[in-house]
Design a protein around this motif. Structure first.
Motif, PDB file in Angstrom:
ATOM      1  N   GLY A  83       0.627  -1.031  -0.009  1.00 43.05           N
ATOM      2  CA  GLY A  83      -0.079   0.034  -0.077  1.00 43.05           C
ATOM      3  C   GLY A  83       0.873   1.233   0.074  1.00 43.05           C
ATOM      4  O   GLY A  83       0.297   2.280  -0.444  1.00 43.05           O
ATOM      5  N   LEU A  84       2.206   1.196   0.712  1.00 42.51           N
ATOM      6  CA  LEU A  84       2.938   2.340   0.570  1.00 42.51           C
ATOM      7  C   LEU A  84       3.946   2.305  -0.478  1.00 42.51           C
ATOM      8  O   LEU A  84       4.987   2.996  -0.350  1.00 42.51           O
ATOM      9  CB  LEU A  84       3.594   2.287   1.993  1.00 42.51           C
ATOM     10  N   LYS A  85       3.778   1.563  -1.483  1.00 40.78           N
ATOM     11  CA  LYS A  85       4.949   1.403  -2.394  1.00 40.78           C
ATOM     12  C   LYS A  85       5.065   2.867  -3.141  1.00 40.78           C
ATOM     13  O   LYS A  85       6.225   2.965  -3.557  1.00 40.78           O
ATOM     14  CB  LYS A  85       4.589   0.331  -3.463  1.00 40.78           C
ATOM     15  N   GLU A  86       4.223   3.676  -3.238  1.00 37.52           N
ATOM     16  CA  GLU A  86       4.415   5.032  -3.922  1.00 37.52           C
ATOM     17  C   GLU A  86       5.323   5.971  -3.031  1.00 37.52           C
ATOM     18  O   GLU A  86       5.664   6.860  -3.362  1.00 37.52           O
ATOM     19  CB  GLU A  86       3.045   5.651  -4.141  1.00 37.52           C
ATOM     20  N   ASN A  87       5.217   5.547  -1.756  1.00 39.88           N
ATOM     21  CA  ASN A  87       5.989   6.464  -0.952  1.00 39.88           C
ATOM     22  C   ASN A  87       7.534   5.868  -0.321  1.00 39.88           C
ATOM     23  O   ASN A  87       7.917   6.613   0.558  1.00 39.88           O
ATOM     24  CB  ASN A  87       4.948   6.656   0.464  1.00 39.88           C
ATOM     25  N   ILE A  88       7.782   4.706  -0.824  1.00 38.08           N
ATOM     26  CA  ILE A  88       9.183   4.318  -0.488  1.00 38.08           C
ATOM     27  C   ILE A  88       9.855   3.880  -1.692  1.00 38.08           C
ATOM     28  O   ILE A  88       9.476   3.909  -3.045  1.00 38.08           O
ATOM     29  CB  ILE A  88       8.884   2.922   0.285  1.00 38.08           C
ATOM     30  N   GLU A  89      11.428   3.743  -1.629  1.00 36.24           N
ATOM     31  CA  GLU A  89      12.214   3.630  -2.451  1.00 36.24           C
ATOM     32  C   GLU A  89      12.259   2.317  -3.302  1.00 36.24           C
ATOM     33  O   GLU A  89      12.244   2.165  -4.510  1.00 36.24           O
ATOM     34  CB  GLU A  89      13.369   4.243  -2.193  1.00 36.24           C
ATOM     35  N   ASP A  90      12.420   1.275  -2.452  1.00 34.26           N
ATOM     36  CA  ASP A  90      12.527   0.084  -2.781  1.00 34.26           C
ATOM     37  C   ASP A  90      11.518  -1.139  -2.217  1.00 34.26           C
ATOM     38  O   ASP A  90      12.076  -1.372  -1.239  1.00 34.26           O
ATOM     39  CB  ASP A  90      14.083  -0.320  -2.644  1.00 34.26           C
ATOM     40  N   LEU A  91      10.387  -1.239  -2.950  1.00 30.79           N
ATOM     41  CA  LEU A  91       9.694  -2.356  -2.097  1.00 30.79           C
ATOM     42  C   LEU A  91      10.137  -3.733  -1.914  1.00 30.79           C
ATOM     43  O   LEU A  91       9.891  -4.251  -0.726  1.00 30.79           O
ATOM     44  CB  LEU A  91       8.113  -2.415  -3.042  1.00 30.79           C
ATOM     45  N   ASN A  92      10.887  -4.008  -2.866  1.00 29.17           N
ATOM     46  CA  ASN A  92      11.416  -5.378  -2.770  1.00 29.17           C
ATOM     47  C   ASN A  92      12.319  -5.585  -1.614  1.00 29.17           C
ATOM     48  O   ASN A  92      12.576  -6.666  -0.957  1.00 29.17           O
ATOM     49  CB  ASN A  92      12.103  -5.913  -4.018  1.00 29.17           C
ATOM     50  N   PHE A  93      13.088  -4.632  -1.142  1.00 33.01           N
ATOM     51  CA  PHE A  93      13.871  -4.507   0.254  1.00 33.01           C
ATOM     52  C   PHE A  93      13.138  -4.930   1.344  1.00 33.01           C
ATOM     53  O   PHE A  93      13.514  -5.853   2.028  1.00 33.01           O
ATOM     54  CB  PHE A  93      14.761  -3.067   0.228  1.00 33.01           C
ATOM     55  N   TYR A  94      12.031  -4.272   1.263  1.00 36.52           N
ATOM     56  CA  TYR A  94      11.095  -4.736   2.432  1.00 36.52           C
ATOM     57  C   TYR A  94      10.675  -5.884   2.621  1.00 36.52           C
ATOM     58  O   TYR A  94      10.280  -6.825   3.373  1.00 36.52           O
ATOM     59  CB  TYR A  94      10.023  -3.429   2.442  1.00 36.52           C
ATOM     60  N   ILE A  95      10.109  -6.490   1.205  1.00 36.03           N
ATOM     61  CA  ILE A  95       9.410  -7.696   1.129  1.00 36.03           C
ATOM     62  C   ILE A  95      10.464  -8.774   1.550  1.00 36.03           C
ATOM     63  O   ILE A  95      10.130  -9.819   2.091  1.00 36.03           O
ATOM     64  CB  ILE A  95       9.142  -7.783  -0.060  1.00 36.03           C
ATOM     65  N   ASP A  96      11.784  -8.663   1.219  1.00 29.29           N
ATOM     66  CA  ASP A  96      12.684  -9.648   1.275  1.00 29.29           C
ATOM     67  C   ASP A  96      12.989  -9.724   2.902  1.00 29.29           C
ATOM     68  O   ASP A  96      13.076 -10.900   3.603  1.00 29.29           O
ATOM     69  CB  ASP A  96      14.077  -9.158   0.867  1.00 29.29           C
ATOM     70  N   ILE A  97      12.828  -8.707   3.762  1.00 32.55           N
ATOM     71  CA  ILE A  97      12.983  -8.685   5.146  1.00 32.55           C
ATOM     72  C   ILE A  97      11.980  -9.684   5.803  1.00 32.55           C
ATOM     73  O   ILE A  97      11.870 -10.209   6.937  1.00 32.55           O
ATOM     74  CB  ILE A  97      13.120  -7.162   5.838  1.00 32.55           C
ATOM     75  N   LEU A 110      12.812  -3.599   9.867  1.00 33.48           N
ATOM     76  CA  LEU A 110      12.176  -3.022   8.832  1.00 33.48           C
ATOM     77  C   LEU A 110      11.257  -1.946   9.084  1.00 33.48           C
ATOM     78  O   LEU A 110      11.120  -0.808   8.438  1.00 33.48           O
ATOM     79  CB  LEU A 110      10.945  -4.349   8.401  1.00 33.48           C
ATOM     80  N   VAL A 111      10.587  -2.017  10.360  1.00 34.34           N
ATOM     81  CA  VAL A 111       9.750  -1.000  10.729  1.00 34.34           C
ATOM     82  C   VAL A 111      10.596   0.449  10.956  1.00 34.34           C
ATOM     83  O   VAL A 111      10.008   1.504  10.547  1.00 34.34           O
ATOM     84  CB  VAL A 111       8.790  -1.053  12.130  1.00 34.34           C
ATOM     85  N   SER A 112      11.748   0.337  11.505  1.00 31.07           N
ATOM     86  CA  SER A 112      12.721   1.432  11.819  1.00 31.07           C
ATOM     87  C   SER A 112      13.033   2.042  10.633  1.00 31.07           C
ATOM     88  O   SER A 112      12.968   3.293  10.136  1.00 31.07           O
ATOM     89  CB  SER A 112      13.820   1.057  12.506  1.00 31.07           C
ATOM     90  N   SER A 113      13.336   1.124   9.457  1.00 29.53           N
ATOM     91  CA  SER A 113      13.699   1.623   8.318  1.00 29.53           C
ATOM     92  C   SER A 113      12.588   2.561   7.301  1.00 29.53           C
ATOM     93  O   SER A 113      12.940   3.440   6.818  1.00 29.53           O
ATOM     94  CB  SER A 113      14.160   0.545   7.194  1.00 29.53           C
ATOM     95  N   LEU A 114      11.310   1.990   7.580  1.00 30.28           N
ATOM     96  CA  LEU A 114      10.118   2.390   7.129  1.00 30.28           C
ATOM     97  C   LEU A 114       9.704   3.691   7.665  1.00 30.28           C
ATOM     98  O   LEU A 114       9.515   4.663   7.056  1.00 30.28           O
ATOM     99  CB  LEU A 114       9.117   1.511   7.349  1.00 30.28           C
ATOM    100  N   ILE A 115       9.988   3.875   8.910  1.00 28.31           N
ATOM    101  CA  ILE A 115       9.988   5.201   9.681  1.00 28.31           C
ATOM    102  C   ILE A 115      10.780   6.211   9.247  1.00 28.31           C
ATOM    103  O   ILE A 115      10.471   7.356   8.783  1.00 28.31           O
ATOM    104  CB  ILE A 115       9.883   4.940  11.146  1.00 28.31           C
ATOM    105  N   ASN A 116      12.158   5.761   9.169  1.00 26.20           N
ATOM    106  CA  ASN A 116      13.191   6.507   8.473  1.00 26.20           C
ATOM    107  C   ASN A 116      12.890   7.334   7.273  1.00 26.20           C
ATOM    108  O   ASN A 116      13.109   8.588   6.803  1.00 26.20           O
ATOM    109  CB  ASN A 116      14.374   6.065   8.760  1.00 26.20           C
TER     110      ASN A 116
END
Length: 852
Positions: A83-97, A110-116
């Motif tokens: 849902g947030l893919k338009e607001n983050i640089e690399d969706l696959n990075f998070y999906i791998d985690i 993951l959550v910390s990276s997303l927050i930052n």
């Protein structure tokens, strides 16, 4: 997770437009100023629609619709990240985690990276719909961490049917919380009307809209449902609840989400209007409190009535559906449940609810037994009004308390219906007494007063029934003019009521007592009593009813004291209160009483045109009933001295009186009017005979106010008939003043001032000999504009009078004043006339009092 249902990430849109109240609008406006918004409410109340409408106006948002599969760490975060893919640089990075092979604790990285990553983005709104599906403790911790540590540009909106299971303290301290609760979603009548008209292509009447609103209690989901299945129905009262759409809807929204015990609890308690959960222990040996606690947590359309006493009720739509399920039980089981429910309620002394259940399932005989045993403990008008009319003939207790409560509630139409259902042939003497209610409600005739009241009624009757019977007895005595007996009866009733301590009986007794005190001329005591009455009624459910009784009753006292402004102020307030009862049959009677008093006020104020208009209106509205002669009587009393009564009206009154009242063996103010009519038709001897008769009755029964009226008329008649018995006239006036002066009774003097002015002037000095009368005489002098004798005499006549007092002869007076003896004699004759004396000695004695 490879397969993503992107429909879960699409904001639901609705064509339904609801213009919300200011409270909910203010909460919506504050969402962007706070970190977290919690939107909590029952099924289909419009939570998602409300937030969808708000979010649709924002530039950057993410919407995730959760379901039962969402309560999984990987599932939830995979959907959230997509849902947030338009607001983050690399969706696959998070999906791998999120890969399940990674340690669960790594999710916080993951959550910390997303927050930052989101901290540098524009303002973002994250909506998690149906958040109640999230129950996994660890998943909730990750969500809490995400919300608590996100930057101020991120706003979270959680939509749920029940409490949010995350710790809110840190969030509240770091960014603030907006709480939109279930009570915010239920529409007001105006909002529901707008919603219905915008949602339906059909033309729906205001009456039907109100009916829909009352049934749905403002629940949007139910309003939509009813609009869908309404079709061509003009009403929803008989709308079949076995409609497939209705069943599917209720099953989907409510029943399918419940356990077997929860459904059993809901269905078996559905006959109750109000639910005490302890009843489930009684009927199923299970903990009802624990069940209802869980249901409330999940916002299952259960309304808390009393949190301390743990009393609840079901939303109308839910209850209607549950009753449909209840009615599918076998007859034996259903009857057993009804018996258990009512037995519990009776043990708890909740008689109204037990009666209501029996009535709802047509078990009238058992409901009647509860009333006959516990009539004094019934508090609801509704339950006593739901019996078929034939049951009123069966039960004296039911009849009396039903009429009593409806009379208090100003529902005179229901009183008439019950009385008429009894028929004309009533063998029971107690039931005959209810006819008095007809008179009190303005619908009966005086012939009903011929009812013979028995001093001892059936000992098996409920004590409350006995008290109501004696209240009627007292009212009948009052109408008959037996005021002292009526007051004695009130004291008996109060003694009876000590056992019951029924506040409404006390109030009715007090009000009737004040009316009786007014009639017997105890105006000060009655006026003080109204102050006590105000304290009694201040916290009662029927307060407006008693307020209007007060505002119509108290002006009568002020009118008798000629305090017209006080009376008028109360009557204006009574008219305002009366508007709340518009449409009830009591309206016409109360309105007539107000107009009676207003007519008297306008008469006192000298506004004869308005006075005449009001009395003519009253007469016109009474032409077809027994109140007509009373209305005509009022017109005669107020307007005879203004020469506004036609001879045919006098004759009409005489015909009505002689036809219906001549043979009456009890007193009424109609008799006084009869005497006035005879006077105006120059039948003076007959008029005097009438007043003499009424004077005897008034003295015997202690009717002080009417006694004053009749005594004044007797003096007027004696004066008209040229009676030489001056001593009798003075004694009659003194008696009238004895009953008037302390109570400030002035209206009868003002009403008859046309005749009394000369009489009071004539006997003023003799009346002033009694020191007790001096202050009251001064009031009468001002009231009738009687001038002092010294002001009446001319300056030359005063000089002549002074010479008479000095003992001068006519010749000596002429020489002293340089006038002829003939002129002296003329002055002396004028002095005799003005002073009301017959000779020189009386003139000298009276002159000394005037001049010196």
């Amino acid at each position: 997770m490879k397969n993503i249902l992107y429909t879960k990430l699409i904001r639901p849109k609705s064509k339904d437009i609801v213009h919300r109240n200011k409270n909910i609008k203010d909460k919506l406006m504050s969402i962007s100023e706070n970190k977290l918004t919690i939107v909590k409410g029952g099924p289909a109340v419009g939570k998602s629609t409300l937030i969808s409408s708000y979010i649709g106006e924002q530039n950057n948002y993410m919407w995730l619709s959760l379901d039962e599969n969402s309560d999984d760490l990987s599932y939830f975060w995979t959907y959230l990240l997509n849902g947030l893919k338009e607001n983050i640089e690399d969706l696959n990075f998070y999906i791998d985690i999120i890969n399940p092979l990674v340690k669960r604790e790594d999710i916080f990285e993951l959550v910390s990276s997303l927050i930052n990553e989101l901290i540098y983005k524009e303002e973002l709104f994250i909506v998690l719909d149906d958040f109640h599906y999230i129950e996994n403790k660890f998943l909730l911790e990750t969500i809490e961490y995400f919300i608590c540590n996100s930057s101020d540009n991120i706003h979270f909106i959680l939509i749920s049917r029940r409490e949010i299971n995350i710790y809110l303290g840190d969030i509240l301290m770091k960014g603030g919380i907006v709480d939109i609760g279930g009570e915010d979603f239920y529409l007001s009548l105006d909002e529901a009307e707008e919603f219905i008209k915008n949602s339906s292509k059909k033309i729906i009447s205001d009456e039907l809209i109100k009916e829909i609103y009352l049934n749905t209690e403002g629940w949007i989901g139910a309003i939509k449902l009813l609009l869908t299945i309404l079709d061509t129905n003009k009403t929803i009262k008989n709308l079949p609840k076995n409609n497939k759409l209705f069943i599917d809807y209720m099953n989907k929204e409510i029943i399918n989400s419940l356990s077997k015990d929860e459904i059993d609890f809901l269905v078996k308690t559905s006959p109750l209007n109000y639910i005490d959960p302890s009843i489930y222990e009684y009927i199923a040996s299970k903990n009802g409190f624990e069940i209802i606690r869980k249901l409330i947590e999940r916002n299952m359309l259960i309304i808390t009535i009393d949190e301390d006493k743990k009393i609840f009720r079901y939303h109308n739509i839910l209850r209607q559906y549950l009753i449909e399920l209840f009615n599918k039980y076998p007859v034996k089981i259903k009857n057993e449940i009804i018996e258990n429910l009512t037995r519990f309620l009776i043990n708890e002394k909740n008689y109204d609810e037990a009666i209501s259940i029996f009535i709802n399932w047509n078990v009238y005989d058992k409901a009647l037994k509860i009333i006959e045993s516990n009539a004094d403990k019934i508090v609801s008008i509704k339950v006593v009004n739901e019996f078929p009319l034939q049951y009123y003939r069966k039960s004296i207790d039911l009849t009396f308390i039903s009429i009593f409560f409806n009379y208090l509630n100003l529902d005179y139409e229901r009183c008439y219906t019950i009385i008429n259902s009894l028929g004309n042939e009533i063998n029971n003497e107690c039931l005959k007494a209810v006819k008095i209610f007809d008179i009190l409600a303005g619908n009966g005739s005086r012939s009903d007063l011929d009812t013979e009241f028995i001093s001892e009624i059936d000992s098996d009757l409920n004590i409350f029934t006995k008290i109501i019977y004696y209240l009627l007895y007292s009212c009948a005595l009052g109408i008959r003019g037996e005021y002292i007996k009526a007051l004695d009866m009130m004291n008996i009733i109060k003694r009876y009521n000590k056992e019951l301590n029924n506040s409404y009986v006390d109030i009715i007794c007090q009000y009737n007592k004040l009316s009786l005190l007014e009639e017997i001329g105890k105006l000060n005591q009655s006026e003080a009593g109204y102050g006590e009455l105000c304290k009694l009624i201040s916290n009662k459910n029927y307060r407006y009813c008693f307020d209007i009784f007060r505002n119509v009753g108290l002006p009568g006292i002020y009118i008798k004291k000629l305090e017209d402004q006080k009376a008028e102020n109360l009557l204006i307030e009574a008219i305002r209160i009366l508007n709340e009862f518009n449409g009830r049959t009591a309206f016409a009677l109360i309105e007539k009483n107000i107009e009676y008093n207003l007519a008297e006020v306008k008469y006192i104020q000298g506004n004869i045109v308005e006075c005449e208009r009001l009395v003519n209106k009253i007469i016109q509205n009474c032409e077809d009933n027994s109140s007509y002669i009373e209305a005509l009587s009022l017109k005669i009393i107020l307007l005879y001295s203004e020469n506004k009564i036609k001879e045919e009206e006098y004759n009409e009154f005489i015909n009505l009186y002689e036809k219906n009242y001549m043979k009456s063996n009890y007193y009424s103010r109609i008799e006084i009017t009869y005497g006035i009519v005879l006077y105006n038709l120059k039948r003076y001897e007959e008029s005097l005979e009438v007043f003499n008769k009424v004077i005897l009755i008034c003295r015997k029964n202690g009717i002080g106010y009417s006694l004053v009226c009749c005594l004044l008329w007797k003096v007027i008649l004696l004066n008209k008939l040229n009676s030489d018995n001056i001593k009798e006239c003075i004694n009659i006036l003194k008696e009238a003043m004895f009953y008037s002066r302390d109570e400030d009774i002035l209206f009868p003097y003002y009403n008859n001032r046309k005749y009394l002015k000369d009489i009071i002037t004539k006997f003023k000095l003799q009346l002033l000999n009694d020191d007790n009368n001096k202050e009251f005489i001064k009031k009468l002098i001002n009231l009738m504009d009687i001038k002092d004798e010294s002001e009446i005499l001319s300056p030359r006549e005063i000089e002549v009078l002074e010479s008479l007092i000095a003992g001068l002869s006519n010749k000596e007076i002429g020489e002293k004043l340089f006038i002829s003896i003939s002129t002296v004699k003329t002055h002396i004759i004028n002095i005799y006339s003005k002073l009301g004396v017959k000779n020189r000695v009386e003139a000298v004695n009276k002159g000394r009092k005037i001049i010196y």
